[in-house]
Design a protein around this motif. Structure first.
Motif, PDB file in Angstrom:
ATOM      1  N   TYR A   5       0.826  -1.203   0.000  1.00  0.00           N
ATOM      2  CA  TYR A   5       0.000   0.000   0.000  1.00  0.00           C
ATOM      3  C   TYR A   5       0.864   1.258   0.000  1.00  0.00           C
ATOM      4  CZ  TYR A   5      -2.901   3.743   1.838  1.00  0.00           C
ATOM      5  OH  TYR A   5      -3.524   4.943   2.027  1.00  0.00           O
ATOM      6  N   ALA A   6       1.857   1.317   0.889  1.00  0.00           N
ATOM      7  CA  ALA A   6       2.704   2.508   1.003  1.00  0.00           C
ATOM      8  C   ALA A   6       3.519   2.738  -0.273  1.00  0.00           C
ATOM      9  CB  ALA A   6       3.630   2.374   2.208  1.00  0.00           C
ATOM     10  N   LEU A   7       4.093   1.676  -0.809  1.00  0.00           N
ATOM     11  CA  LEU A   7       4.896   1.818  -2.023  1.00  0.00           C
ATOM     12  C   LEU A   7       4.028   2.211  -3.211  1.00  0.00           C
ATOM     13  CD1 LEU A   7       7.242  -1.239  -1.518  1.00  0.00           C
ATOM     14  CD2 LEU A   7       7.908   1.168  -1.419  1.00  0.00           C
ATOM     15  N   ASN A   8       2.843   1.629  -3.294  1.00  0.00           N
ATOM     16  CA  ASN A   8       1.927   1.976  -4.384  1.00  0.00           C
ATOM     17  C   ASN A   8       1.501   3.437  -4.282  1.00  0.00           C
ATOM     18  OD1 ASN A   8       0.214   1.152  -6.671  1.00  0.00           O
ATOM     19  ND2 ASN A   8      -1.447   1.606  -5.254  1.00  0.00           N
ATOM     20  N   LYS A   9       1.245   3.895  -3.074  1.00  0.00           N
ATOM     21  CA  LYS A   9       0.851   5.289  -2.854  1.00  0.00           C
ATOM     22  C   LYS A   9       1.987   6.246  -3.232  1.00  0.00           C
ATOM     23  CE  LYS A   9      -1.638   8.062   0.470  1.00  0.00           C
ATOM     24  NZ  LYS A   9      -2.280   8.113   1.768  1.00  0.00           N
ATOM     25  N   SER A  10       3.230   5.771  -3.133  1.00  0.00           N
ATOM     26  CA  SER A  10       4.401   6.571  -3.496  1.00  0.00           C
ATOM     27  C   SER A  10       4.712   6.493  -4.988  1.00  0.00           C
ATOM     28  CB  SER A  10       5.623   6.102  -2.711  1.00  0.00           C
ATOM     29  OG  SER A  10       5.414   6.247  -1.338  1.00  0.00           O
ATOM     30  N   ALA A  11       3.801   5.922  -5.746  1.00  0.00           N
ATOM     31  CA  ALA A  11       3.917   5.810  -7.209  1.00  0.00           C
ATOM     32  C   ALA A  11       5.073   4.913  -7.648  1.00  0.00           C
ATOM     33  CB  ALA A  11       4.022   7.188  -7.852  1.00  0.00           C
ATOM     34  N   ILE A  12       5.391   3.902  -6.828  1.00  0.00           N
ATOM     35  CA  ILE A  12       6.384   2.900  -7.208  1.00  0.00           C
ATOM     36  C   ILE A  12       5.677   1.882  -8.105  1.00  0.00           C
ATOM     37  CG2 ILE A  12       8.004   1.152  -6.350  1.00  0.00           C
ATOM     38  CD1 ILE A  12       8.746   3.970  -5.450  1.00  0.00           C
ATOM     39  N   SER A  13       6.325   1.456  -9.174  1.00  0.00           N
ATOM     40  CA  SER A  13       5.698   0.514 -10.106  1.00  0.00           C
ATOM     41  C   SER A  13       5.461  -0.841  -9.444  1.00  0.00           C
ATOM     42  CB  SER A  13       6.562   0.327 -11.348  1.00  0.00           C
ATOM     43  OG  SER A  13       7.697  -0.456 -11.052  1.00  0.00           O
ATOM     44  N   GLN A  14       4.476  -1.557  -9.963  1.00  0.00           N
ATOM     45  CA  GLN A  14       4.174  -2.885  -9.437  1.00  0.00           C
ATOM     46  C   GLN A  14       5.355  -3.827  -9.612  1.00  0.00           C
ATOM     47  OE1 GLN A  14       0.462  -4.444 -10.888  1.00  0.00           O
ATOM     48  NE2 GLN A  14      -0.682  -2.635 -10.273  1.00  0.00           N
ATOM     49  N   ASN A  15       6.087  -3.689 -10.717  1.00  0.00           N
ATOM     50  CA  ASN A  15       7.266  -4.533 -10.926  1.00  0.00           C
ATOM     51  C   ASN A  15       8.325  -4.269  -9.870  1.00  0.00           C
ATOM     52  OD1 ASN A  15       6.327  -5.936 -13.172  1.00  0.00           O
ATOM     53  ND2 ASN A  15       7.056  -4.378 -14.591  1.00  0.00           N
ATOM     54  N   LYS A  16       8.537  -3.009  -9.531  1.00  0.00           N
ATOM     55  CA  LYS A  16       9.531  -2.645  -8.516  1.00  0.00           C
ATOM     56  C   LYS A  16       9.091  -3.142  -7.134  1.00  0.00           C
ATOM     57  CE  LYS A  16      13.185  -0.238  -7.243  1.00  0.00           C
ATOM     58  NZ  LYS A  16      14.529  -0.610  -7.589  1.00  0.00           N
ATOM     59  N   ILE A  17       7.807  -2.988  -6.822  1.00  0.00           N
ATOM     60  CA  ILE A  17       7.281  -3.472  -5.533  1.00  0.00           C
ATOM     61  C   ILE A  17       7.486  -4.982  -5.434  1.00  0.00           C
ATOM     62  CG2 ILE A  17       5.196  -3.796  -4.132  1.00  0.00           C
ATOM     63  CD1 ILE A  17       4.144  -1.153  -5.375  1.00  0.00           C
ATOM     64  N   ALA A  18       7.181  -5.699  -6.516  1.00  0.00           N
ATOM     65  CA  ALA A  18       7.350  -7.148  -6.533  1.00  0.00           C
ATOM     66  C   ALA A  18       8.800  -7.529  -6.284  1.00  0.00           C
ATOM     67  CB  ALA A  18       6.871  -7.717  -7.863  1.00  0.00           C
ATOM     68  N   ALA A  19       9.724  -6.818  -6.921  1.00  0.00           N
ATOM     69  CA  ALA A  19      11.146  -7.109  -6.734  1.00  0.00           C
ATOM     70  C   ALA A  19      11.582  -6.822  -5.299  1.00  0.00           C
ATOM     71  CB  ALA A  19      11.979  -6.288  -7.712  1.00  0.00           C
ATOM     72  N   LEU A  20      11.106  -5.729  -4.735  1.00  0.00           N
ATOM     73  CA  LEU A  20      11.480  -5.366  -3.367  1.00  0.00           C
ATOM     74  C   LEU A  20      10.989  -6.380  -2.336  1.00  0.00           C
ATOM     75  CD1 LEU A  20      10.779  -1.527  -3.490  1.00  0.00           C
ATOM     76  CD2 LEU A  20      13.011  -2.612  -3.237  1.00  0.00           C
ATOM     77  N   LEU A  21       9.805  -6.935  -2.592  1.00  0.00           N
ATOM     78  CA  LEU A  21       9.214  -7.894  -1.645  1.00  0.00           C
ATOM     79  C   LEU A  21       9.477  -9.344  -2.011  1.00  0.00           C
ATOM     80  CD1 LEU A  21       5.770  -6.182  -0.969  1.00  0.00           C
ATOM     81  CD2 LEU A  21       7.852  -6.038   0.381  1.00  0.00           C
ATOM     82  N   SER A  22      10.164  -9.564  -3.132  1.00  0.00           N
ATOM     83  CA  SER A  22      10.471 -10.922  -3.606  1.00  0.00           C
ATOM     84  C   SER A  22       9.220 -11.766  -3.821  1.00  0.00           C
ATOM     85  CB  SER A  22      11.426 -11.634  -2.641  1.00  0.00           C
ATOM     86  OG  SER A  22      12.621 -10.922  -2.532  1.00  0.00           O
ATOM     87  N   VAL A  23       8.238 -11.148  -4.469  1.00  0.00           N
ATOM     88  CA  VAL A  23       7.024 -11.867  -4.848  1.00  0.00           C
ATOM     89  C   VAL A  23       6.751 -11.600  -6.320  1.00  0.00           C
ATOM     90  CG1 VAL A  23       5.990 -11.781  -2.542  1.00  0.00           C
ATOM     91  CG2 VAL A  23       5.469  -9.988  -4.180  1.00  0.00           C
ATOM     92  N   SER A  24       5.843 -12.352  -6.901  1.00  0.00           N
ATOM     93  CA  SER A  24       5.474 -12.203  -8.300  1.00  0.00           C
ATOM     94  C   SER A  24       4.738 -10.880  -8.525  1.00  0.00           C
ATOM     95  CB  SER A  24       4.566 -13.375  -8.685  1.00  0.00           C
ATOM     96  OG  SER A  24       3.859 -13.111  -9.850  1.00  0.00           O
ATOM     97  N   GLN A  25       4.934 -10.302  -9.713  1.00  0.00           N
ATOM     98  CA  GLN A  25       4.235  -9.071 -10.062  1.00  0.00           C
ATOM     99  C   GLN A  25       2.736  -9.319 -10.090  1.00  0.00           C
ATOM    100  OE1 GLN A  25       2.461  -8.192 -13.085  1.00  0.00           O
ATOM    101  NE2 GLN A  25       2.061  -6.164 -12.268  1.00  0.00           N
ATOM    102  N   SER A  26       2.326 -10.510 -10.483  1.00  0.00           N
ATOM    103  CA  SER A  26       0.891 -10.810 -10.515  1.00  0.00           C
ATOM    104  C   SER A  26       0.298 -10.829  -9.104  1.00  0.00           C
ATOM    105  CB  SER A  26       0.613 -12.123 -11.238  1.00  0.00           C
ATOM    106  OG  SER A  26       1.224 -13.201 -10.579  1.00  0.00           O
TER     107      SER A  26
END
Length: 55
Positions: free
Chosen positions: A16-37
């Protein structure tokens, strides 16, 4: 065989916080080590007219 792992409350808050900061879903997935889907499903499943709902 891949195993299913539920997101933790803290991971949901980070998404939620990263998405609100306009971080891309691909970047969020990489940061959390989960799939973009996983990120995409989480955001679409828990975003309503009032914003992101963390359960």
């Amino acid at each position: 065989m891949k195993t299913y792992k539920q997101l933790t409350y803290e991971e949901r808050r980070q998404i939620y916080a990263l998405n609100k900061s306009a971080i891309s879903q691909n970047k969020i997935a990489a940061l959390l080590s989960v799939s973009q889907s996983t990120i995409s499903r989480e955001l679409s499943r828990n975003t309503g007219s009032r914003g992101h709902h963390i359960k």
